[in-house]
Design a protein around this motif. Structure first.
Motif, mmCIF file in Angstrom:
data_model
loop_
_atom_site.group_PDB
_atom_site.id
_atom_site.type_symbol
_atom_site.label_atom_id
_atom_site.label_comp_id
_atom_site.label_asym_id
_atom_site.label_seq_id
_atom_site.Cartn_x
_atom_site.Cartn_y
_atom_site.Cartn_z
ATOM 1 N N PRO A 107 4.658 1.195 14.033
ATOM 2 C CA PRO A 107 4.000 1.023 12.735
ATOM 3 C C PRO A 107 2.492 1.304 12.745
ATOM 4 C CG PRO A 107 4.162 -1.098 13.792
ATOM 5 C CD PRO A 107 4.812 -0.105 14.735
ATOM 6 N N GLU A 108 1.995 1.971 13.761
ATOM 7 C CA GLU A 108 0.559 2.204 13.892
ATOM 8 C C GLU A 108 -0.036 2.834 12.627
ATOM 9 O OE1 GLU A 108 -1.215 3.561 17.856
ATOM 10 O OE2 GLU A 108 -1.342 5.370 16.619
ATOM 11 N N ALA A 109 0.608 3.877 12.095
ATOM 12 C CA ALA A 109 0.081 4.552 10.918
ATOM 13 C C ALA A 109 0.108 3.643 9.690
ATOM 14 C CB ALA A 109 0.880 5.833 10.640
ATOM 15 N N ARG A 110 1.159 2.835 9.559
ATOM 16 C CA ARG A 110 1.245 1.891 8.439
ATOM 17 C C ARG A 110 0.077 0.898 8.487
ATOM 18 N NH1 ARG A 110 6.411 1.989 6.228
ATOM 19 N NH2 ARG A 110 8.085 2.807 7.547
ATOM 20 N N LEU A 111 -0.162 0.361 9.664
ATOM 21 C CA LEU A 111 -1.199 -0.656 9.828
ATOM 22 C C LEU A 111 -2.592 -0.075 9.621
ATOM 23 C CD1 LEU A 111 0.407 -2.336 12.951
ATOM 24 C CD2 LEU A 111 0.302 -3.325 10.649
ATOM 25 N N ALA A 112 -2.787 1.160 10.063
ATOM 26 C CA ALA A 112 -4.085 1.801 9.860
ATOM 27 C C ALA A 112 -4.381 1.967 8.375
ATOM 28 C CB ALA A 112 -4.115 3.156 10.565
ATOM 29 N N ARG A 113 -3.367 2.282 7.572
ATOM 30 C CA ARG A 113 -3.578 2.415 6.137
ATOM 31 C C ARG A 113 -3.903 1.048 5.524
ATOM 32 N NH1 ARG A 113 -2.362 6.396 2.568
ATOM 33 N NH2 ARG A 113 -3.223 7.615 4.299
ATOM 34 N N GLU A 114 -3.200 -0.005 5.942
ATOM 35 C CA GLU A 114 -3.510 -1.344 5.438
ATOM 36 C C GLU A 114 -4.931 -1.764 5.805
ATOM 37 O OE1 GLU A 114 0.802 -3.631 5.096
ATOM 38 O OE2 GLU A 114 -0.529 -4.117 6.774
ATOM 39 N N VAL A 135 0.850 -1.193 0.000
ATOM 40 C CA VAL A 135 0.000 0.000 0.000
ATOM 41 C C VAL A 135 0.887 1.243 0.000
ATOM 42 C CG1 VAL A 135 -1.839 -1.185 1.268
ATOM 43 C CG2 VAL A 135 -0.165 0.200 2.522
ATOM 44 N N SER A 136 0.341 2.322 -0.500
ATOM 45 C CA SER A 136 1.065 3.588 -0.497
ATOM 46 C C SER A 136 0.831 4.322 0.818
ATOM 47 C CB SER A 136 0.580 4.473 -1.648
ATOM 48 O OG SER A 136 1.157 5.770 -1.537
ATOM 49 N N ILE A 137 1.920 4.775 1.426
ATOM 50 C CA ILE A 137 1.797 5.674 2.575
ATOM 51 C C ILE A 137 2.580 6.960 2.315
ATOM 52 C CG2 ILE A 137 1.282 3.914 4.308
ATOM 53 C CD1 ILE A 137 4.243 4.187 5.205
ATOM 54 N N ALA A 138 2.640 7.339 1.024
ATOM 55 C CA ALA A 138 3.295 8.609 0.683
ATOM 56 C C ALA A 138 2.689 9.750 1.490
ATOM 57 C CB ALA A 138 3.159 8.872 -0.819
ATOM 58 N N TYR A 191 -6.955 7.883 9.247
ATOM 59 C CA TYR A 191 -6.059 7.973 10.405
ATOM 60 C C TYR A 191 -5.536 9.397 10.535
ATOM 61 C CZ TYR A 191 -1.927 6.907 13.336
ATOM 62 O OH TYR A 191 -0.979 6.869 14.332
ATOM 63 N N ALA A 192 -5.525 9.901 11.758
ATOM 64 C CA ALA A 192 -4.929 11.204 12.064
ATOM 65 C C ALA A 192 -4.073 11.065 13.310
ATOM 66 C CB ALA A 192 -6.004 12.264 12.267
ATOM 67 N N SER A 193 -3.003 11.830 13.354
ATOM 68 C CA SER A 193 -2.070 11.785 14.481
ATOM 69 C C SER A 193 -1.979 13.156 15.135
ATOM 70 C CB SER A 193 -0.682 11.348 13.989
ATOM 71 O OG SER A 193 0.282 11.499 15.005
ATOM 72 N N VAL A 194 -2.291 13.201 16.421
ATOM 73 C CA VAL A 194 -2.204 14.437 17.198
ATOM 74 C C VAL A 194 -1.067 14.278 18.197
ATOM 75 C CG1 VAL A 194 -3.398 16.037 18.721
ATOM 76 C CG2 VAL A 194 -4.681 14.829 16.930
ATOM 77 N N ALA A 195 0.001 15.035 17.986
ATOM 78 C CA ALA A 195 1.162 14.979 18.869
ATOM 79 C C ALA A 195 1.050 16.073 19.924
ATOM 80 C CB ALA A 195 2.445 15.154 18.058
ATOM 81 N N MET A 196 1.036 15.673 21.177
ATOM 82 C CA MET A 196 0.983 16.619 22.297
ATOM 83 C C MET A 196 2.410 16.816 22.810
ATOM 84 S SD MET A 196 -2.340 15.184 24.401
ATOM 85 C CE MET A 196 -1.404 13.788 25.057
ATOM 86 N N ILE A 197 2.952 18.009 22.624
ATOM 87 C CA ILE A 197 4.348 18.244 22.998
ATOM 88 C C ILE A 197 4.474 18.374 24.518
ATOM 89 C CG2 ILE A 197 6.295 19.829 22.802
ATOM 90 C CD1 ILE A 197 5.328 20.518 20.002
ATOM 91 N N THR A 198 5.398 17.606 25.061
ATOM 92 C CA THR A 198 5.628 17.637 26.508
ATOM 93 C C THR A 198 6.980 18.258 26.863
ATOM 94 O OG1 THR A 198 6.564 15.403 26.434
ATOM 95 C CG2 THR A 198 4.204 15.593 26.928
ATOM 96 N N ASP A 199 7.902 18.352 25.893
ATOM 97 C CA ASP A 199 9.256 18.798 26.214
ATOM 98 C C ASP A 199 9.983 19.159 24.927
ATOM 99 O OD1 ASP A 199 11.194 16.299 25.363
ATOM 100 O OD2 ASP A 199 9.220 15.627 26.014
ATOM 101 N N PHE A 200 11.056 19.933 25.052
ATOM 102 C CA PHE A 200 12.025 20.058 23.972
ATOM 103 C C PHE A 200 12.970 18.864 24.099
ATOM 104 C CE2 PHE A 200 10.913 24.626 24.448
ATOM 105 C CZ PHE A 200 10.535 24.870 23.135
ATOM 106 N N ASP A 201 13.244 18.221 23.003
ATOM 107 C CA ASP A 201 14.140 17.073 23.062
ATOM 108 C C ASP A 201 15.527 17.549 23.494
ATOM 109 O OD1 ASP A 201 13.952 14.197 22.586
ATOM 110 O OD2 ASP A 201 15.484 14.520 21.060
ATOM 111 N N SER A 202 16.474 16.616 23.618
ATOM 112 C CA SER A 202 17.754 16.929 24.258
ATOM 113 C C SER A 202 18.647 17.870 23.466
ATOM 114 C CB SER A 202 18.518 15.636 24.556
ATOM 115 O OG SER A 202 18.644 14.847 23.389
ATOM 116 N N TRP A 203 18.267 18.249 22.250
ATOM 117 C CA TRP A 203 19.047 19.190 21.451
ATOM 118 C C TRP A 203 19.077 20.583 22.047
ATOM 119 C CZ3 TRP A 203 16.842 23.698 19.649
ATOM 120 C CH2 TRP A 203 15.442 23.780 19.722
ATOM 121 N N HIS A 204 18.059 20.969 22.821
ATOM 122 C CA HIS A 204 17.862 22.362 23.205
ATOM 123 C C HIS A 204 18.871 22.786 24.276
ATOM 124 C CE1 HIS A 204 15.916 26.136 24.069
ATOM 125 N NE2 HIS A 204 14.957 25.889 23.193
#
Length: 285
Positions: free
Chosen positions: A187-194, A125-128, A199-212
């Motif tokens: 692989p949640e998004a891949r499997l949802a397409r299959e 399947v395409s997940i472009a 499918y929609a993904s809502v990312a709730m930011i909790t922190d700046f990763d260690s780069w900051h």
């Protein structure tokens, strides 16, 4: 009729306000999902909720039964699936407390089965474009209505975990153009397409990763503090979704992803695989 599924990440273990709410256990050909599924009605729309890590947070990102979770949602009649998850940020303008409506992924996981298909029943399947634009837009509107600062569009780097990134890794992912980092959307998004789910993904930011340079290493105590505020807004977002879904045709054809995907000739298909896949791919099999 749309049936909305919600997969809740860290901190989101139930949905309040559901009418006739009932937890129902369900098994699948890929085993049991992370937990029982919470069924109910919200503003006249059927809704199904699953805590990704299980109530009490018993699954690591690597041990989450992703195939069983998606198969259980499909078997429960879900048509529109919203993933809610906690993430770190690679961008100064995407701050802790903000929501990002993800539209792309880079998959760096290595320990997880990433497809329902296999020998005896091969499919591609395409997940472009891996998310549903209509469902994503509804999530953005609902999140704004809940008072969240929302960023529409962003690339999610999926790492294996359970440890957080090194500084070198975090800097590399920023150079790649990633916006947020998490451990569970692949692989949640891949499997949802299959499974032909919107499918929609809502990312709730909790922190700046260690780069900051001004925030140092990621600390779980800081994450949990921000997570509590995010969860309240996520619950309000979920409650608003039924009124925002439309019956417009999906431009990505999420619900017809398997139309030309199966490659194995009918007379060469493994009968056991065909039987196993009847919930996921029965429409085309």
């Amino acid at each position: 009729m749309a049936v909305i599924g919600i997969i809740g990440g860290s901190g989101l273990y139930q949905v309040d306000g559901l009418q006739n709410a009932e937890w129902r256990a369900l098994d699948t050909p890929w085993g049991a999902p992370s937990d029982a599924l919470l069924h109910g009605m919200l503003d006249g729309t059927a809704m199904v909720f699953l805590p990704r890590h299980g109530r009490g947070h018993v699954h690591t990102p690597s041990s989450v039964p992703y195939r069983a979770n998606i198969a259980a949602m499909k078997a429960a009649g879900v048509t529109h699936l919203v993933s809610v998850s906690a993430t770190g940020s690679f961008r100064d303008d995407m701050a802790p407390g903000d929501f990002v409506i993800v539209d792309q992924f880079i998959d760096r996981t290595v320990q997880r089965a990433a497809s329902f298909f296999g020998p005896g029943l091969v499919a591609h399947v395409s997940i472009a474009h891996p998310v549903c634009p209509l469902l994503s837009a509804a999530c953005a509107d609902a999140a704004r209505g809940a008072g969240a600062t929302v960023h529409e569009g962003g690339t999610y780097l999926a790492m294996e975990g359970p440890q957080f990134s090194t500084v070198a890794e975090s800097r590399l992912y920023r150079e790649w153009g990633c916006d947020v980092i998490g451990m569970t959307n692949m692989p949640e998004a891949r499997l949802a397409r299959e499974a032909e789910l919107h499918y929609a993904s809502v990312a709730m930011i909790t922190d700046f990763d260690s780069w900051h340079p001004d925030h140092g290493s990621v600390q779980i105590t800081d994450i949990l503090r921000t997570l509590q505020g995010n969860v309240g807004r996520a619950a309000e977002m979920v409650a608003a979704l039924p009124g925002l879904l439309t019956d417009a045709a999906c431009s990505e054809g999420c619900d017809h992803a398997l139309d030309h995907a199966i490659m194995t000739a009918p007379d060469m298909r493994d009968p056991a695989m065909v039987y196993r896949m009847k919930t996921i791919a029965g429409r085309v099999l």
